[in-house]
Design an enzyme around this catalytic site. Sequence first.
Site, short mmCIF file in Angstrom:
data_model
loop_
_atom_site.label_atom_id
_atom_site.label_comp_id
_atom_site.label_asym_id
_atom_site.label_seq_id
_atom_site.Cartn_x
_atom_site.Cartn_y
_atom_site.Cartn_z
CE LYS A 283 33.21 32.97 42.41
NZ LYS A 283 34.30 33.22 41.17
NE ARG B 57 40.68 41.53 42.76
CZ ARG B 57 41.02 41.42 41.72
NH1 ARG B 57 41.20 42.42 40.96
NH2 ARG B 57 40.50 40.37 40.99
N1 BES Z 1 38.00 32.86 44.24
C1 BES Z 1 37.91 33.39 42.62
C2 BES Z 1 39.02 32.92 41.86
C3 BES Z 1 39.04 31.59 41.42
C4 BES Z 1 38.55 31.03 40.32
C5 BES Z 1 39.71 30.57 42.36
C6 BES Z 1 38.47 29.79 39.99
C7 BES Z 1 39.78 29.30 41.88
C8 BES Z 1 39.13 28.80 40.50
C9 BES Z 1 38.15 35.05 42.85
O1 BES Z 1 37.56 35.28 44.19
C10 BES Z 1 37.34 35.58 41.78
O2 BES Z 1 35.97 35.45 41.88
N2 BES Z 1 38.04 36.37 41.08
C11 BES Z 1 37.39 36.92 39.67
C12 BES Z 1 37.80 38.31 39.62
C13 BES Z 1 36.98 39.16 38.78
C14 BES Z 1 35.76 39.43 39.31
C15 BES Z 1 37.88 40.54 38.35
C16 BES Z 1 37.71 36.22 38.66
O3 BES Z 1 38.80 35.39 38.31
O4 BES Z 1 36.76 35.80 37.62
MN MN Z 2 35.41 35.97 44.03
#
Ligand code: BES
Ligand code: MN
Length: 489
Positions: free
Chosen positions: A268, A342
């Site tokens: 990220k 997931r």
């Molecule tokens: N933990 C994050 C989701 C999240 C984002 C929670 C902002 C709280 C605030 C999750 O693990 C994630 O990174 N999801 C990705 C999924 C994508 C790679 C398909 C996302 O939402 O970008």
């Molecule tokens: Mn994530």
Amino acid sequence: MQIRSTQQTDARSHSFFAFSGGSLEEILAPLGAEQRQLAASNLPDMDALSKVGEITSLSLATADGSVQVVVAGLGDPADFQWERLRKVVGKAFKEWERLKSTLVAVHLTGLPEGLAATDAARTVAETTLLAAYRFDKYLSEKKPVVVDALDIVAVEDVSGATADGVVLAETTIFARDLVNEPANVLSPAKLAEAAEEAGKSYGFAVEVSGRERIAELGMKAYLEVSRASANEPKLIVMRYQGAPDRPEDIIGLVGKGLTYDSGGLSIKPNDGMLFMKCDMGGAAAVIGAMAAIAKLKPKANVTAVVAACENMIAGNAYRPGDIIQSMAGKSIFIGSTDAEGRLTLADAITYIIEHEKAAKVVDVATLTGAAIIALGHISTAVVTNDQDFYKQLETASQVTGEKVWQLPNFDEYKELIKHKTADLTNTGGRAAGTVTAGLFVGEFVQKKPWLHLDIAGTAFSDKAGEYAPAGGKGVGVRLLYQLVKLLEQ
Ligand code: BES
Ligand code: MN
Ligand code: ZN
């Protein structure tokens, strides 16, 4: 803060609720004759006082010193909702702080028909504690809360309901603290310890397993996510048995427990990582809910599972493009190592169904940024395979004020998580990200009635709410408790 329910109070700060159509005489009844008359002649009329969210305050100089009167408007009884009372109590709390009231009396007078004093007492106790919450343990200069005692004054006995409200607030605050604790302090092991301590003080059983046992269980997807962290994953299993005569009736709660989510190799950007200590918000919700359940003892059996770990980077990290295995035997193509939640949920759900014999499953997870795009920080996104179960969640949500909104589960969306070279892919693409994430998790529920709560938007916000400061909100604790309470037979 001390919360008491009583018929008599020594407070010099008196708060009342005004509904439209109510009588000022009636709500002020607990005051002495002189104070009551002074208040009545100096306050505006009920129409003005009862406007939703209106806070009217008045200082009265009487023969035996000065008293403070605060009237909080609750509007029309016909469209009353408990959440309205919470918001209004949140506002009143700010007024008590402004007035520097250390002991506050809230009088449950003039409640309209159908609005029980017990329910009002529970909600006032709950909300006052939630509104007073601060996460200030790392500040060397703290601004202490002024209000240190609250008397809930009613003619009838509301002590049981008041105590329940205190438990619901306490356990929500416990979840807020867990979410707010930074990831350098709250590792998977620390989260497990917190669950064990909660188990001891609230009365539920907790079993914690480390990497070796997790491998023995075959939780391969979970192990992949945790692989690159220096902190060992901890599988946390919590059990409460409130219906021993129906041992096969087990409600399974699964909470996403990423104590930190860097994104892994699909790393990220800094801004995306900044608040990723909140990625165990689902775990906090289920641990908090277990505490509330164990204390308030609904007649239901509840088992909760958290597959706690950290999504980090190292030479042994899992990679985008990998094909990994899961406990259920389904292979998964890794489209992104940032879609890690997931994967942990898939194995935790398989575990709770196969090893804990859960007959129904509710999973709670800060799963997708897309949930924030869709619903903001206002509503939790829900995906389900069982409409009746969803209706029960909606009913619980109307009691606790934690808003939920259902997203579709059409088969067409399932096409998006299929893969040419594996059974599933962990990224369905940007479109409908919350739905595809939910449906991915749903691939592991083995047709059990299931609710998936994506709390990415509601678990944490950098803005204060009406009765919560910025940060962890403790969302899900009261909602899950209320849902279990509804499922009680
Ligand atoms: N933990 C994050 C989701 C999240 C984002 C929670 C902002 C709280 C605030 C999750 O693990 C994630 O990174 N999801 C990705 C999924 C994508 C790679 C398909 C996302 O939402 O970008
Ligand atoms: Mn994530
Ligand atoms: Zn995550």
